[in-house]
Enzyme design. Structure first.
Site, PDB file in Angstrom:
ATOM      1  N   LYS A 117       0.515  -0.961  -0.252  1.00 24.35           N
ATOM      2  CA  LYS A 117       0.001  -0.385   0.017  1.00 24.35           C
ATOM      3  C   LYS A 117       1.253   1.391   0.140  1.00 24.35           C
ATOM      4  O   LYS A 117       1.459   1.478   0.698  1.00 24.35           O
ATOM      5  CB  LYS A 117      -0.924   0.010   1.300  1.00 24.35           C
ATOM      6  CG  LYS A 117      -1.894   0.602   1.296  1.00 24.35           C
ATOM      7  CD  LYS A 117      -3.083   0.944   2.478  1.00 24.35           C
ATOM      8  CE  LYS A 117      -3.904   1.622   2.009  1.00 24.35           C
ATOM      9  NZ  LYS A 117      -5.575   1.319   3.362  1.00 24.35           N
ATOM     10  N   GLU A 177     -20.618  -3.189   9.327  1.00 22.93           N
ATOM     11  CA  GLU A 177     -21.049  -1.987   9.971  1.00 22.93           C
ATOM     12  C   GLU A 177     -22.296  -3.259  10.429  1.00 22.93           C
ATOM     13  O   GLU A 177     -22.497  -2.815  12.248  1.00 22.93           O
ATOM     14  CB  GLU A 177     -21.871  -1.262   9.043  1.00 22.93           C
ATOM     15  CG  GLU A 177     -20.711  -0.455   8.695  1.00 22.93           C
ATOM     16  CD  GLU A 177     -20.022  -0.620   7.386  1.00 22.93           C
ATOM     17  OE1 GLU A 177     -18.986   0.230   6.556  1.00 22.93           O
ATOM     18  OE2 GLU A 177     -20.437  -1.878   6.603  1.00 22.93           O
ATOM     19  N   ARG A 206     -26.131   1.361   5.379  1.00 22.17           N
ATOM     20  CA  ARG A 206     -25.519  -0.588   6.109  1.00 22.17           C
ATOM     21  C   ARG A 206     -26.218  -0.978   6.463  1.00 22.17           C
ATOM     22  O   ARG A 206     -26.550  -3.068   6.709  1.00 22.17           O
ATOM     23  CB  ARG A 206     -24.371  -1.005   5.434  1.00 22.17           C
ATOM     24  CG  ARG A 206     -24.010  -0.350   4.552  1.00 22.17           C
ATOM     25  CD  ARG A 206     -21.789   0.166   4.180  1.00 22.17           C
ATOM     26  NE  ARG A 206     -21.663  -1.641   4.582  1.00 22.17           N
ATOM     27  CZ  ARG A 206     -20.921  -1.634   3.800  1.00 22.17           C
ATOM     28  NH1 ARG A 206     -20.917  -1.668   2.141  1.00 22.17           N
ATOM     29  NH2 ARG A 206     -20.047  -2.864   3.531  1.00 22.17           N
TER      30      ARG A 206
END
Length: 587
Positions: free
Chosen positions: A244, A332, A360
């Site tokens: 990353k 979530e 969500r």
């Protein structure tokens, strides 16, 4: 400069292998051109450059279809598909969004900004292809962090049974936004350490074919692997290890803060936006508050779903909190159910989440939390019309999502003192679950001492008594209400100003009393009007002579519209509101 030759994926295919490596450097320079000026997702895009180049070299986009999970790593893809001016020319930056968008290009297939969806979306593309008898490749690109979301497993399970061409690239950079959490990541670590040979292989257990790629920045190796699976007749996972932030030293070293950042100096990494060192936002203040509270109460636990800093829990605070902080990954739904379970067994959970992501969790809020009436606390951040602007990340639907579920108490504080009084009360309250919509437009401190007791539900506070017009200003828009009151006073109207505090209900006693000396009630909310707080007030006055005007936003998806324009477009400036009020009053 190889990028000069690139206006479409066909141009990528014409480059030699050596030129492809030069192109990787050029793409990173183009990323810097945009990111250093306007900010954006840095680590994800720098880390996927070679994978993207190899994909476009081997496959035939747009016939072959790429679906990027979250799509916060799609910048290199955009650069190679005719949109490089959106990265090189500052005058064109606003034309290109930070996420895939089929309105921009035939090489994009979805507007995507939430996570763990790519495999499901790609499985749908593959199913339609098979029904039509077509033969294109379908490629889903998903990060290891996104695998922590349940929908990713649902997609993997389904495509395994579907059994036709689909290539799933797991871009494993050993990070989510922050560090990864959960048993899955022990498995991925074993696979990396054994170069894909570990028998503990989740993907094979689901019936999927599997190939491991050790160096996701080796273009030659990537091309070789992609060519070997092109036009494959069954689903396969390509597990590719990448870094990353690759190519940007400070982003490689400090991955968490460089997942997304503001404009910065390309040499030093210094952020160009200056903020006072002593200026703390609500996230930082919340983390500070909760950590102190944890020291006194071992049953208090803070929960994050992959975004720990929204709750103010940076790496130092996470370490200090220990077992009293839980990051469930980008899940979530699980976070809400987990909070309900903790509350049911005597713990005190506080779950912090962005407004755009709380959408969500509707089923878990309703079924797992509110039906069971468990006293969990949810903090909703960046909820309002002036928060995130991308169409995939809008934060003005939470009032409707949360505010109409039975048993939920949804509070909207106007400033710092009221917010922490509400939070203090909510943590100890046992009758219902409580959500607090954290103020969005800066920390407003009045110094007012507020008693942390909101147990008389739906009780409004009349802050300034007047007549003729009553202004009910919810949360952040209470301050807009104050400005409206001042301007009305300059026009000869001494209005009443009310802080309603509760999104989830109305104060019938206060509303009834307003009938005595008011002819107009206006409601102000930083949210969509349809199904919102204001309509509850309108419904109460339905058969009376009271006039009611609701001010908020039109029900629509907007994309990267400046906050000032959103407010003006929806008649939410003090001048526009007062003009409309005076017209109704006949003045």
């Amino acid at each position: 400069m190889a990028l000069e030759k690139i206006n479409s994926p066909e141009d990528v295919k014409r480059l030699t292998k050596d030129e492809l490596k030069v192109l990787a450097g050029d793409v990173r320079e183009a990323l810097l051109s945009r990111l250093t000026r306007i900010g954006g997702h840095i680590g994800p895009n720098f880390g996927i450059v070679e994978v993207t180049i190899a994909l476009h070299y081997v496959f035939n986009s747009p016939k072959d279809k790429f679906v990027f999970d979250v799509s916060h790593q799609c910048y290199p893809h955009k650069i190679l598909t005719g949109r490089k001016e959106g990265f090189l020319n500052p005058d064109k930056f606003s034309e290109i969004s930070g996420y895939t968008n089929q309105d921009e290009s035939v090489h994009d297939f979805f507007k995507v900004g939430h996570t763990s969806t790519s495999i499901s979306l790609a499985t749908g593309l593959a199913k339609a292809r098979d029904l039509k008898g077509d033969n294109e490749n379908i490629v889903a690109i998903i990060g290891d962090g996104s695998l922590s979301g349940g929908e990713a497993y649902e997609g993997l399970n389904n495509i395994s049974e579907q059994g036709t061409n689909m290539i799933i690239i797991v871009n494993d950079n050993e990070m989510s936004i922050a560090e990864n959490h959960g048993g899955l990541y022990k498995t991925l670590k074993e696979l990396r350490e054994t170069e894909g040979k570990s028998s503990n292989n989740l993907f094979k257990a689901l019936g999927l074919d599997y190939i491991y790629v050790k160096d996701g920045h080796n273009i030659d190796e990537l091309i070789k692997v992609f060519e070997s699976v092109k036009d494959i007749d069954h689903p396969i996972v390509l597990h590719i290890n990448t870094v990353k932030g690759k190519g940007l030293p400070f982003a490689e070293k400090n991955k968490e803060p460089w997942h997304y950042n503001a404009p910065f100096d390309p040499t030093t990494g210094k952020i160009k936006i200056d903020t006072p060192d002593d200026e703390k936002g609500y996230s930082d203040l919340t983390g500070e508050y909760l950590l102190e509270k944890m020291k006194k109460d071992p049953t208090l636990v803070a929960i994050s779903s992959g975004t720990p800093t929204v709750l103010g829990f940076n790496a130092k605070r996470r370490a200090e909190a220990g077992k009293q902080f839980v990051d469930v990954g980008i899940a979530e739904e699980h976070a809400v159910a987990l909070a309900s379970g903790i509350a049911a067994n005597g713990g005190k959970p506080v779950y912090g989440v962005y407004s755009t992501f709380v959408q969500r969790t509707y089923d878990q809020l309703s079924q797992d939390l509110c039906i069971n009436n468990n006293p969990a606390v949810i903090l909703v951040f960046v909820g309002g019309l002036t928060g995130m602007g991308d169409v995939t990340h809008l934060g003005y639907f939470d009032e409707q999502v949360i505010g109409n579920i039975p048993n939920m108490v949804y509070l909207s504080p106007t400033g710092k003192e009221e917010y922490f009084a509400m939070l203090d009360w909510a943590i100890e309250y046992k009758e219902h679950p409580v959500t607090i919509r954290v103020p969005l437009n800066g920390v407003v401190s009045t110094g007012e001492e507020i008693k942390p007791d909101f147990s008389e539900l739906n009780k409004y506070i009349i802050k300034e008594a007047g007549s003729d017009v009553a202004i009910i200003g919810m949360g952040d828009f209470y301050h807009l209400g104050k400005e409206v009151k001042e301007l009305l006073k300059a026009n000869g109207v001494d209005a009443t100003l009310i802080n309603p505090r509760f999104i989830t209900g109305i104060d019938e006693e206060v509303l009834e009393k307003l009938k005595e000396n008011h002819e107009l009630v206006i409601t102000l909310e930083s949210a969509v009007i349809d199904g919102g707080f204001g309509e509850k007030v309108t419904r109460f006055y339905g058969t009376s002579n009271m006039k009611v005007m609701n001010f908020g936003a039109k029900k629509e998806f907007t994309d990267r519209v400046p906050a000032e324009e959103i407010l003006r477009k929806n008649n939410l400036t003090k001048e526009q509101i007062v003009e409309k009020v005076l017209k109704v009053l006949g003045k």
